[in-house]
Design an enzyme around this catalytic site. Structure first.
Site, PDB file in Angstrom:
ATOM      1  N   SER B 136       0.805  -1.202   0.000  1.00  0.00           N
ATOM      2  CA  SER B 136       0.000   0.000   0.000  1.00  0.00           C
ATOM      3  C   SER B 136       0.848   1.268   0.000  1.00  0.00           C
ATOM      4  O   SER B 136       0.355   2.347  -0.322  1.00  0.00           O
ATOM      5  CB  SER B 136      -0.959  -0.005   1.193  1.00  0.00           C
ATOM      6  OG  SER B 136      -0.239   0.112   2.399  1.00  0.00           O
ATOM      7  N   LYS B 175      -0.546   4.217   6.504  1.00  0.00           N
ATOM      8  CA  LYS B 175      -1.054   5.076   5.442  1.00  0.00           C
ATOM      9  C   LYS B 175      -0.574   6.504   5.673  1.00  0.00           C
ATOM     10  O   LYS B 175      -0.102   6.856   6.754  1.00  0.00           O
ATOM     11  CB  LYS B 175      -2.600   5.110   5.440  1.00  0.00           C
ATOM     12  CG  LYS B 175      -3.298   3.801   5.133  1.00  0.00           C
ATOM     13  CD  LYS B 175      -3.197   3.415   3.666  1.00  0.00           C
ATOM     14  CE  LYS B 175      -4.043   2.189   3.349  1.00  0.00           C
ATOM     15  NZ  LYS B 175      -3.492   0.977   3.994  1.00  0.00           N
TER      16      LYS B 175
END
Lengths: 218, 218
Positions: B136, B175
DNA sequence: TTATTCACAGAACAAACGTTCGTTATCACT
DNA sequence: AGTGATAACGAACGTTTGTTCTGTGAATAA
């Protein structure tokens, strides 16, 4: 205090290495008598005389009148369970990387070192570090300013990232290394914005391959 | 020899920490009398008695009849000039990262630690490491399997990479963190193939921000 | 050749040092 | 209250330890 020349005699190097190995092995430094026994020195005053030279030349610190009062200075030693790797220079800097060979390897000679995880270096020899300059390897997740850990190696597999010295151009570069079908060497950037370089095999000198990356975020 | 319980009294913890700090500061361990003076103990035999307890419980090794013959055992200490950071777990693993707070911080409790350069951690507290699982953050040059160094932090700036615990989903994620204009939190992958996640602020718990990356190439 | 400096050598000294000994205090248990 | 274990205490001892002293030999400089 003005530092003397850092050159050491054979016996002084032996004493220094004995202290380092003793400390690594035992968790505490040796006494003057330990050094006498471990280095084949005939008397405690000779050991103390040479220890004072090591002190004056910046290799150790001595605490007077204190037992085992010898401390290896940070710039000179890799302490126990810690691998300290010299940061030799920047890659893509227009001059060959002064990679030492195993006979002349002197970690203490580098101005800058970096601690690295043992998991990256365990079982390997000839480890050094380079600071990356430029974005030629960005698609291999290596950014400008990253530190790459290198293992000294003069032959690499196709596709491995290597530090390469181009003799004619007199410049060092970090690229993926491939042998071309037509006998040439292809130095492949990992950056879609850049084209590969094709050179004659005798024009290249492989100086090491990449075994790890370390990056700080500030 | 069968190990006793590892629980230590307050005084024994104090002695252990004194030895560790003394070693880190001086490059050699303390004597029994140093411990007496540094820990407010009334006699050398009390110090020696407690040192033997530390020995029996596996915290130190003692060399009999030798001055400063105390060695901290590897499993219990980060030695001088070496920052050893616990690898607490994997990020994006479906359970909260067990980040300790400063009162309960116990580096020795982690099964796995990693040595990191001081340049990445100097001046910072609450450092731990996580192993990345997934892609990610690949566009931020963080690959699956990389180790990210984290600094414990409950508030981050917009755009900083953070370890976030999602309470409702009961999962941890790495993130880039943004506060949306409409009061929501946007968790932005650094991967053009993935969409951001929008969550209510009360559903997130920031557990740390990324301060470095370490990668091995095998 | 002589003088100076460096390196070495061994003995002795005094302080540092860890251990031992005998003792007291505290705690937990019966 | 008594007992046993744990924890603490201070003094003394013998060994460890670094330094000093006096001297010699080798290498270097004048």
């Amino acid at each position: 205090m003005k530092r003397q020349s850092k050159a050491l005699s054979t016996k002084q190097k032996k004493i220094f290495e004995f202290i380092r190995d003793f400390l690594r092995e035992r968790g505490y430094p040796p006494t003057v008598r330990d050094i006498v026994h471990g280095c084949g020195i005939s008397s405690t005053s000779v050991a103390s005389y040479n220890l004072n030279i090591l002190k004056n030349k910046g290799y150790i610190r001595r605490s007077p009148d204190i037992s085992r009062g010898i401390e290896l200075l940070d710039s000179s030693v890799a302490l126990r369970n810690k691998v300290q790797v010299p940061v030799i220079g920047q890659i893509a800097a227009g001059k060959p990387i002064p990679v030492p060979d195993s006979d002349t390897w002197d970690v203490t000679a580098s101005a800058e070192t970096i601690e690295v995880p043992q998991s990256l270096t365990r079982g390997k020899e000839g480890i050094y570090a380079l600071k990356v300059k430029g974005l030629s390897m960005i698609d291999a997740l290596i950014n400008d300013g990253d530190i790459v850990l290198m293992q000294q190696m003069s032959v690499v597999e196709n596709g491995e990232m290597a530090a390469i010295w181009l003799k004619s151009e007199k410049e060092a570069t970090l690229k993926k290394f491939y042998y071309d079908k037509r006998g040439r060497v292809r130095l492949q950037p990992a950056n879609s914005q850049m084209k590969p370089i094709y050179v004659n095999p005798e024009n290249v000198e492989i100086q090491g391959k990449v075994i790890g990356v370390i990056r700080g975020l500030t």
